[in-house]
Design an enzyme around this catalytic site. Structure first.
Site, PDB file in Angstrom:
ATOM      1  N   ASP A   1      36.676  43.415  29.355  1.00  0.00           N
ATOM      2  CA  ASP A   1      37.608  42.534  28.658  1.00  0.00           C
ATOM      3  C   ASP A   1      38.450  41.735  29.648  1.00  0.00           C
ATOM      4  O   ASP A   1      39.679  41.722  29.593  1.00  0.00           O
ATOM      5  CB  ASP A   1      38.500  43.342  27.708  1.00  0.00           C
ATOM      6  CG  ASP A   1      39.189  44.493  28.407  1.00  0.00           C
ATOM      7  OD1 ASP A   1      38.752  44.875  29.506  1.00  0.00           O
ATOM      8  OD2 ASP A   1      40.170  45.013  27.854  1.00  0.00           O
TER       9      ASP A   1
ATOM     10  N   ALA B   1      30.187  48.114  28.821  1.00  0.00           N
ATOM     11  CA  ALA B   1      30.435  47.572  27.488  1.00  0.00           C
ATOM     12  C   ALA B   1      29.723  48.451  26.476  1.00  0.00           C
ATOM     13  O   ALA B   1      28.510  48.347  26.309  1.00  0.00           O
ATOM     14  CB  ALA B   1      29.947  46.137  27.387  1.00  0.00           C
TER      15      ALA B   1
ATOM     16  N   HIS C   1      48.464  46.558  40.722  1.00  0.00           N
ATOM     17  CA  HIS C   1      48.679  46.461  39.273  1.00  0.00           C
ATOM     18  C   HIS C   1      49.844  45.507  38.969  1.00  0.00           C
ATOM     19  O   HIS C   1      50.914  45.623  39.575  1.00  0.00           O
ATOM     20  CB  HIS C   1      48.988  47.868  38.753  1.00  0.00           C
ATOM     21  CG  HIS C   1      48.963  48.027  37.271  1.00  0.00           C
ATOM     22  ND1 HIS C   1      49.841  47.378  36.433  1.00  0.00           N
ATOM     23  CD2 HIS C   1      48.172  48.786  36.468  1.00  0.00           C
ATOM     24  CE1 HIS C   1      49.585  47.730  35.172  1.00  0.00           C
ATOM     25  NE2 HIS C   1      48.576  48.587  35.173  1.00  0.00           N
TER      26      HIS C   1
ATOM     27  N   ASP D   1      36.476  45.329  34.435  1.00  0.00           N
ATOM     28  CA  ASP D   1      36.493  45.668  33.012  1.00  0.00           C
ATOM     29  C   ASP D   1      35.755  44.585  32.218  1.00  0.00           C
ATOM     30  O   ASP D   1      35.736  43.415  32.623  1.00  0.00           O
ATOM     31  CB  ASP D   1      37.939  45.721  32.491  1.00  0.00           C
ATOM     32  CG  ASP D   1      38.609  47.070  32.718  1.00  0.00           C
ATOM     33  OD1 ASP D   1      37.950  48.010  33.191  1.00  0.00           O
ATOM     34  OD2 ASP D   1      39.815  47.165  32.400  1.00  0.00           O
TER      35      ASP D   1
ATOM     36  N   GLU E   1      42.116  55.558  36.217  1.00  0.00           N
ATOM     37  CA  GLU E   1      43.061  54.799  37.054  1.00  0.00           C
ATOM     38  C   GLU E   1      43.978  55.741  37.838  1.00  0.00           C
ATOM     39  O   GLU E   1      44.316  55.475  38.999  1.00  0.00           O
ATOM     40  CB  GLU E   1      43.880  53.844  36.186  1.00  0.00           C
ATOM     41  CG  GLU E   1      44.771  52.904  36.979  1.00  0.00           C
ATOM     42  CD  GLU E   1      45.510  51.934  36.069  1.00  0.00           C
ATOM     43  OE1 GLU E   1      44.986  50.836  35.834  1.00  0.00           O
ATOM     44  OE2 GLU E   1      46.614  52.280  35.593  1.00  0.00           O
TER      45      GLU E   1
ATOM     46  N   TYR F   1      33.383  46.913  22.788  1.00  0.00           N
ATOM     47  CA  TYR F   1      33.569  46.130  24.017  1.00  0.00           C
ATOM     48  C   TYR F   1      32.451  45.116  24.238  1.00  0.00           C
ATOM     49  O   TYR F   1      32.568  44.231  25.084  1.00  0.00           O
ATOM     50  CB  TYR F   1      33.721  47.056  25.226  1.00  0.00           C
ATOM     51  CG  TYR F   1      35.126  47.605  25.329  1.00  0.00           C
ATOM     52  CD1 TYR F   1      36.132  46.865  25.944  1.00  0.00           C
ATOM     53  CD2 TYR F   1      35.473  48.828  24.778  1.00  0.00           C
ATOM     54  CE1 TYR F   1      37.430  47.331  26.020  1.00  0.00           C
ATOM     55  CE2 TYR F   1      36.766  49.316  24.840  1.00  0.00           C
ATOM     56  CZ  TYR F   1      37.749  48.561  25.465  1.00  0.00           C
ATOM     57  OH  TYR F   1      39.032  49.022  25.530  1.00  0.00           O
TER      58      TYR F   1
END
Ligand code: GAL
Ligand code: GAL
Ligand code: MN
Length: 236
Positions: A95, A10, A116, A93, A186, A14
């Protein structure tokens, strides 16, 4: 009793997510008594991180997009010795939000990755693998098995640290040629699972379930939600 570390990053804006993400993780992430769970937050401002004995911080500079995500493996390895003390490492993550219990079903003798939500039902040629042959993340058309999300993954700590080293190296090689793979870290994660070792556990998109409208009818239970943030505003 296994020792588990949930890692997140973060920096900059973020920080606005971190309190609710960590709160939800403390409620739902491997919360049975058989695990001791700690948290590690890479942050450029530790004073913004909730103060709890199970939350550790490591100072990590904020950088312009896409470096906060691209350099995540560099961040993790900057605390390699700390990470090595745990049996099991997970990354999530900032978020995101845990909305249901996430238990021992995510553990494996190896690496753990999340399929995904945008690609679970797509043909391999439609995966957003890196298609630039000059990138270390390159995967040719016709090959591959799954497209994994960067938002939630982990596994046995030795395997995870080894993966971090390889991905960091590949990102550095690309950098020396002025290349960044299309989906940053990714793309590199997907290359690792294609090229080096397949995940020992493949989680369904429940563990990276988009809050966004397009995902509302996906045939999975919501366990870990990827919040529908305003990317442009956050990354500015
Ligand atoms: C973004 C993610 C953020 C933060 C950042 C650094 O993709 O949405 O939560 O983790 O990467 O890795
Ligand atoms: C999007 C997601 C990106 C990246 C991309 C891959 O849905 O927001 O972070 O994963 O898919 O194609
Ligand atoms: Mn995200």
């Amino acid at each position: 009793m296994s020792k588990v570390l949930l890692i997140t990053i973060a920096t900059g804006k973020y920080h606005s997510f971190i309190e609710s993400m960590l709160g939800s993780a403390r409620e739902f992430f491997l919360s049975s008594e058989s695990h001791e769970v700690n948290f590690l937050v890479f942050t450029d401002n530790p004073t913004l991180i909730p103060d709890h004995s199970d939350i550790y911080t490591s100072v990590w500079d904020h950088r312009p997009w896409p470096y906060p995500t691209l350099l995540r493996y560099h961040a993790f390895l900057s605390q390699k010795d700390f990470l090595s003390d745990y049996d099991c490492l997970f990354y999530c993550d900032a978020d995101m939000l845990f909305v249901a219990p996430v238990g021992d079903e995510i553990l494996a003798d190896g690496l753990v990755a999340t399929i995904h939500p945008g690609f679970y039902n797509k043909h391999i040629n439609d995966f957003s693998y890196e298609r630039n042959e000059n990138s270390t993340a390159y995967i040719p058309y016709g090959l591959g098995e799954n497209y994994y999300a960067g938002g939630f993954n982990g596994g046995r700590s030795a395997d995870f640290i080894e993966m971090c080293k390889v991905i960091k190296h590949n990102i550095d090689v690309d950098h020396s040629k002025d290349i960044i793979a299309e989906w940053h870290d990714e793309s590199q994660l997907n290359k690792y699972f294609y090229d080096v070792v397949s995940p020992a556990k493949k989680l369904d998109p429940s563990y990276c379930f988009p809050e966004a409208d397009w995902a509302k009818d996906l045939p999975f239970d919501k366990k870990l939600i990827a919040l529908d943030k305003n990317h442009e505003e956050l990354r500015a």
